[in-house]
Design an enzyme around this catalytic site. Sequence first.
Site, PDB file in Angstrom:
ATOM      1  N   GLU A   1       0.955  -1.419   0.612  1.00 14.86           N
ATOM      2  CA  GLU A   1       0.093  -0.177  -0.059  1.00 14.86           C
ATOM      3  C   GLU A   1       1.327   1.337  -0.269  1.00 14.86           C
ATOM      4  O   GLU A   1       0.543   2.184   0.745  1.00 14.86           O
ATOM      5  CB  GLU A   1      -0.664   0.282   1.098  1.00 14.86           C
ATOM      6  CG  GLU A   1      -2.000  -0.674   0.784  1.00 14.86           C
ATOM      7  CD  GLU A   1      -2.514  -1.225   2.329  1.00 14.86           C
ATOM      8  OE1 GLU A   1      -2.796  -0.077   3.024  1.00 14.86           O
ATOM      9  OE2 GLU A   1      -3.406  -1.899   2.813  1.00 14.86           O
TER      10      GLU A   1
ATOM     11  N   GLU B   1      -5.426  -8.280   0.968  1.00 15.27           N
ATOM     12  CA  GLU B   1      -5.543  -8.160   2.015  1.00 15.27           C
ATOM     13  C   GLU B   1      -7.452  -8.082   2.390  1.00 15.27           C
ATOM     14  O   GLU B   1      -8.085  -6.869   1.365  1.00 15.27           O
ATOM     15  CB  GLU B   1      -4.828  -6.748   2.709  1.00 15.27           C
ATOM     16  CG  GLU B   1      -4.389  -6.822   3.682  1.00 15.27           C
ATOM     17  CD  GLU B   1      -3.484  -5.463   3.403  1.00 15.27           C
ATOM     18  OE1 GLU B   1      -4.383  -4.431   4.733  1.00 15.27           O
ATOM     19  OE2 GLU B   1      -2.154  -5.320   4.599  1.00 15.27           O
TER      20      GLU B   1
HETATM   21  O1  IFM Z   1      -4.335  -2.718   9.416  1.00 12.34           O
HETATM   22  C1  IFM Z   1      -3.891  -1.887   8.011  1.00 12.34           C
HETATM   23  C2  IFM Z   1      -3.016  -2.736   7.317  1.00 12.34           C
HETATM   24  O2  IFM Z   1      -1.499  -2.161   7.794  1.00 12.34           O
HETATM   25  C3  IFM Z   1      -3.158  -2.227   5.869  1.00 12.34           C
HETATM   26  N1  IFM Z   1      -4.274  -2.268   5.708  1.00 12.34           N
HETATM   27  C4  IFM Z   1      -5.209  -1.932   5.625  1.00 12.34           C
HETATM   28  C5  IFM Z   1      -5.460  -2.396   7.361  1.00 12.34           C
HETATM   29  C6  IFM Z   1      -6.999  -1.866   8.375  1.00 12.34           C
HETATM   30  O3  IFM Z   1      -6.591  -0.943   8.143  1.00 12.34           O
END
Ligand code: IFM
Length: 485
Positions: free
Chosen positions: A176, A383
Amino acid sequence: MTSETPAFPDDFLWGTATAAYQVEGAAAEDGRTPSIWDTFSHTPGRVLGGDTGDTACDHYHRFREDVALMAELGVDAYRFSVSWSRVQPTGRGPAVQRGLDFYRALVDELLAHGITPYLTLYHWDLPQELESPFHGGTAAGGGWPERETAYRFAEYAQAVGEALGDRVHHWTTLNEPWCSAFLGYGSGVHAPGRTEPVAALRAAHHLNLAHGLGVQALRSVLPKRAEVLVSLNPAVVRPRSQSAEDVDAARRIDALANRVFAGPMLHGRYDEDLLADVRHLTDWSFIKDGDVETAHQPLDGLGINYYTPSVVSAAPEGATEVDRADGHGNGTASPWVGAERVAFHQPPGEHTAMGWSVDPTGLGDLLHRYSEEAPGLPLYITENGAAYDDKPDAEGRFHDPERIAYLHSHLDAVARARSQGIDVRGYFLWSLLDNFEWGYGYSRRFGIVHVDFETQQRTPKASARWYAEVARTGRLPEPTAPALD
Ligand code: IFM
């Protein structure tokens, strides 16, 4: 009535994910130096409740227990990140053996349990030495807005690749990068907490460059069979109306959220409209000849992180305050540099404890978009998951039906995309454990395993049991909570 969810194939990869600063703890052990997140979380007022990652889930000491939990769940893979300042405490130079030993032990434990390691090199925890050195080091500092940081990243990537390439075959450069650039240097709600629009754009570019240099560095030391990915968090941007102004607001946000990274990384270019939108801030002269070509490296997969879509409109003429309900913290500065006059709106319907709307159609949209944008590139959901305010029952068990419903609906979207021919190969649930949720500290729980941060006791929630069944059968059981012992 919707049709039954198509089954997943036997070789679909079921995983869980965490990140170093969110779970490891052991912040000052074995030579680790502070990262920008240590500094940020120790700065009063930056993180809710003054929480820090000093101890987090103590995964550094309890990883064997955590791997055993994953083995009980029957997942195929574990996505974790490496703490850069554990491996290169000054952000440069040869890797430190003690730092590498932890990751080697973690990987060996995973392999011994038949769990495939997916290693991410950078999940937001830049060594403090590379931002503003305070250990009397020789680093120039300046963080991601400075080009030098991209070269430092490549050196780090090569060091970790050399050390673990014999046993880790799945690598991710960045997680990200939008958050690193625009929350770290734009809105300042993430470390290092700077609110400098141009620095955010410079950071975005140097993250693109770092990615490309990092892929090259990894390929130079890894065996041929190794796979290299990047994990983006593409925004699903929906205009509130079809008016020309709202559609243009969505275009601007799409450029700043998505195309600023996917452009160089996947296509070797920055789009003209993105460059033009912020020309009043910068002439982009920090982009040097050959940079976008460097950022554009062949990849073995694209990681997509998805939680919720965004609904935007042009801010009404004359409005002094622009609605910042963009799901990225309560900073007063906007992360949307050069597009500050775009309003974000809370979609109606259900929301998670983050205030994020539950909308699996966004995930389907992203899978379709990126399979068209990057034909032939396998997709992974690196994710997806949800925070809820989980409370124990009288017997100390955690029933989390909302999380199960969230997972069910999003996995249904993945299965349907697959059945329409989209090459999605794996799903990593965020997160294995309740953990340090950045600016929200420990107040938001994303885990399918509950963590008592006083005692470090782990208790699988009902969603863990539900997900284990998904991983075992490749089918989605009804979204009702399984009974707990
Ligand atoms: O916890 C975060 C993660 O580190 C990166 N993506 C989003 C998740 C939730 O906010």
